[in-house]
Scaffold this motif. Structure first.
Motif, PDB file in Angstrom:
ATOM      1  N   VAL A   1       0.886  -1.173   0.000  1.00  0.00           N
ATOM      2  CA  VAL A   1       0.000   0.000   0.000  1.00  0.00           C
ATOM      3  C   VAL A   1       0.915   1.212   0.000  1.00  0.00           C
ATOM      4  O   VAL A   1       1.786   1.344   0.863  1.00  0.00           O
ATOM      5  N   ALA A   2       0.760   2.068  -0.991  1.00  0.00           N
ATOM      6  CA  ALA A   2       1.605   3.257  -1.125  1.00  0.00           C
ATOM      7  C   ALA A   2       0.762   4.504  -0.947  1.00  0.00           C
ATOM      8  O   ALA A   2      -0.467   4.469  -1.079  1.00  0.00           O
ATOM      9  N   ALA A   3       1.422   5.615  -0.649  1.00  0.00           N
ATOM     10  CA  ALA A   3       0.686   6.860  -0.433  1.00  0.00           C
ATOM     11  C   ALA A   3       1.536   8.051  -0.823  1.00  0.00           C
ATOM     12  O   ALA A   3       2.766   8.005  -0.795  1.00  0.00           O
ATOM     13  N   SER A   4       0.857   9.123  -1.188  1.00  0.00           N
ATOM     14  CA  SER A   4       1.522  10.382  -1.496  1.00  0.00           C
ATOM     15  C   SER A   4       0.536  11.513  -1.320  1.00  0.00           C
ATOM     16  O   SER A   4      -0.652  11.369  -1.602  1.00  0.00           O
ATOM     17  N   ARG A   5       1.033  12.644  -0.823  1.00  0.00           N
ATOM     18  CA  ARG A   5       0.162  13.821  -0.736  1.00  0.00           C
ATOM     19  C   ARG A   5       0.156  14.593  -2.053  1.00  0.00           C
ATOM     20  O   ARG A   5      -0.612  15.530  -2.219  1.00  0.00           O
ATOM     21  N   HIS A   6       1.020  14.179  -2.981  1.00  0.00           N
ATOM     22  CA  HIS A   6       1.077  14.791  -4.304  1.00  0.00           C
ATOM     23  C   HIS A   6       0.381  13.893  -5.325  1.00  0.00           C
ATOM     24  O   HIS A   6       0.207  12.691  -5.110  1.00  0.00           O
ATOM     25  N   ASP A   7      -0.008  14.483  -6.432  1.00  0.00           N
ATOM     26  CA  ASP A   7      -0.596  13.734  -7.539  1.00  0.00           C
ATOM     27  C   ASP A   7       0.548  13.083  -8.331  1.00  0.00           C
ATOM     28  O   ASP A   7       1.252  13.754  -9.079  1.00  0.00           O
ATOM     29  N   LEU A   8       0.739  11.791  -8.147  1.00  0.00           N
ATOM     30  CA  LEU A   8       1.855  11.116  -8.799  1.00  0.00           C
ATOM     31  C   LEU A   8       1.700  11.088 -10.318  1.00  0.00           C
ATOM     32  O   LEU A   8       2.696  11.066 -11.043  1.00  0.00           O
ATOM     33  N   SER A   9       0.458  11.092 -10.814  1.00  0.00           N
ATOM     34  CA  SER A   9       0.285  11.099 -12.265  1.00  0.00           C
ATOM     35  C   SER A   9       0.839  12.380 -12.866  1.00  0.00           C
ATOM     36  O   SER A   9       1.376  12.380 -13.983  1.00  0.00           O
TER      37      SER A   9
END
Length: 447
Positions: free
Chosen positions: A269-277
């Protein structure tokens, strides 16, 4: 249309009978933005007007290459082009490539790119999932997706602003799935320098680098049989991205300095507060890694977008602190509803913690209402403005005085003007607190 709570790049999510849809897109070059769906028949790329994807690049051949699906994998075949087709820096004649693969044709870069599909599910009837609480439609739509995801080992990418509860999602997926008896390992990738991040993720052997005095198992090895949560992935370097992709694709990990791979059984399970796309489009995040991680992409709504959840969230936070909330309503709730919550649920938790600390005799939400503070509201908040027209020392002292006055007034009010109680709550020495109270002209009771 509101943004979807989740998108999926695969048919592997249980209960969703859909086929992976892809396209061949020009991501850089004279024809940037042009694309064509990749379906059951081969797609031919070149400058010939009869091609499926027509290029204007004068360094591309008339029929340069073809892309097609074979046994569920993407196959790229060069059609005898003059300048060749390159993948990962090498010329290819025919090769199987993963979703997210980028191909170079003349001055043009093509990408085999999955089309994200909106996950359409009826909102969950539940008002909570794991430790997350919500009655809003937005959160119940998220709960419906997570309930489905918990039934499988599908890789999940969780995106959302700081404080929206991304780690809570990971823990709930772990606790609600078949891996609940295995370990849950969380790594904040943004908090570690690259030199330590590789060792923390993949482990190292003794003597692998200066200071490696003993062998260490990395996070992936420690999560074997369970779940690994990788937070703030948008901040990792391209070198770590490459190693991470290999581990996720092959489900094998090689510690730093070792010549031996170790098999892995782990859910990611990964997470980011930024839009990785967006980072993929900008070239700072590997597209193949992105598509490996975003098999199911879940976006958590900001608290300001679901204000109807404030009352149940406050009630839940108070119960966890041993206080039966009673009715969460009135001026205190109005104050919370009027705030924008840039820190989301984490900020709300801090506000409730502060209010409880300033009201040691509170028996419900109503007892906290006048002690709630969520920003610069009213006269006290306005007095904390910085005067840039004054010398540094004088402006600084004004801010300190305003803070002390605001804090002490609320503290003494919540402690019913009892100096000893205020000293215990604030952690300030009683004699020093008495001096501060008198200096700011506030009342105190005889102890």
């Amino acid at each position: 249309m509101s943004p979807p709570p989740a998108t999926v790049h695969t048919e592997s999510l249980p209960g969703l009978a859909r086929k992976l849809q892809c396209q061949v897109v020009v991501v850089d070059g004279p024809d940037r933005g042009r694309g064509v769906p990749l379906e059951d028949r081969p797609v031919v790329v070149g400058t010939d007007p009869a091609c499926d994807l027509v290029l204007t690049d004068d360094r591309a051949s008339r029929r340069h290459l073809t892309v097609f699906i074979e046994d569920g994998r993407f196959v790229v075949e060069d059609l005898g082009s003059t300048n060749g087709t390159r993948y990962e820096g090498s010329a290819l004649t025919r090769a199987r490539v993963p979703a997210g693969a980028t191909l170079k044709v003349g001055r043009t870069f093509l990408r085999v790119q999955p089309v994200p599909q909106r996950v359409e599910l009826a909102p969950s009837r539940a008002r909570r999932f794991g430790d997350m609480v919500g009655e809003s439609l937005a959160m119940r739509e998220v709960f419906a997706v997570l309930e489905l995801a918990a039934q499988s080992d599908v890789t999940v990418l969780v995106e959302g602003e700081t404080g929206t509860g991304k780690e809570l999602v990971a823990r709930a997926l772990h606790d609600g799935g078949a891996r609940r008896r295995g370990p849950f390992v969380a790594i904040d990738c943004g908090a570690l320098p690259e030199s330590l991040l590789e060792s923390e993720l993949f482990g190292h052997v003794k003597g692998a680098f200066t200071g490696a005095s003993s062998q260490r198992a990395g996070a992936f090895a420690r999560a074997h049989g369970g779940t690994i949560f990788l937070d703030e992935l948008g901040s990792i370097s391209s070198a770590v991205q490459a190693r991470l992709l290999r581990v996720i694709e092959e489900r094998r990990v090689r510690p730093v300095g070792s010549d031996t791979d170790r098999p892995l059984d782990v859910r990611v399970v990964a997470a980011s507060r930024h839009d990785l796309s967006s980072q993929v489009a900008a070239g700072s995040f590997r597209p193949d890694l992105y598509y490996r991680l975003s098999v199911l992409r879940v976006t958590l709504p900001a608290l300001r977008a679901r204000r109807e959840d404030l009352a149940p969230l406050v009630a839940e936070l108070l119960r966890r602190r041993g206080i039966e909330p009673g009715d969460v309503e009135g001026p205190g709730l109005d104050l919370l509803l009027g705030h924008d919550w840039p820190g989301n649920v984490r900020e709300l938790r801090n506000v409730i913690d502060r209010a409880v600390a300033l009201a040691p005799r509170a028996t419900g939400f109503a007892d906290l209402a006048h002690g709630l503070s969520v920003g610069a509201h009213g006269d006290d908040g306005a007095s904390l403005a910085v005067r840039t027209d004054l010398p540094w020392a004088e402006a600084r002292q004004q801010v300190i005085d305003a803070f002390e006055r605001t804090y002490l007034r609320a503290l003494m009010e919540r402690c019913e003007q009892n100096l000893s109680a205020a000293s215990r709550v604030s952690g300030v020495d009683r004699k020093h607190l008495r001096a501060l109270v008198r200096r700011h002209g506030l009342r105190e009771s005889d102890d």
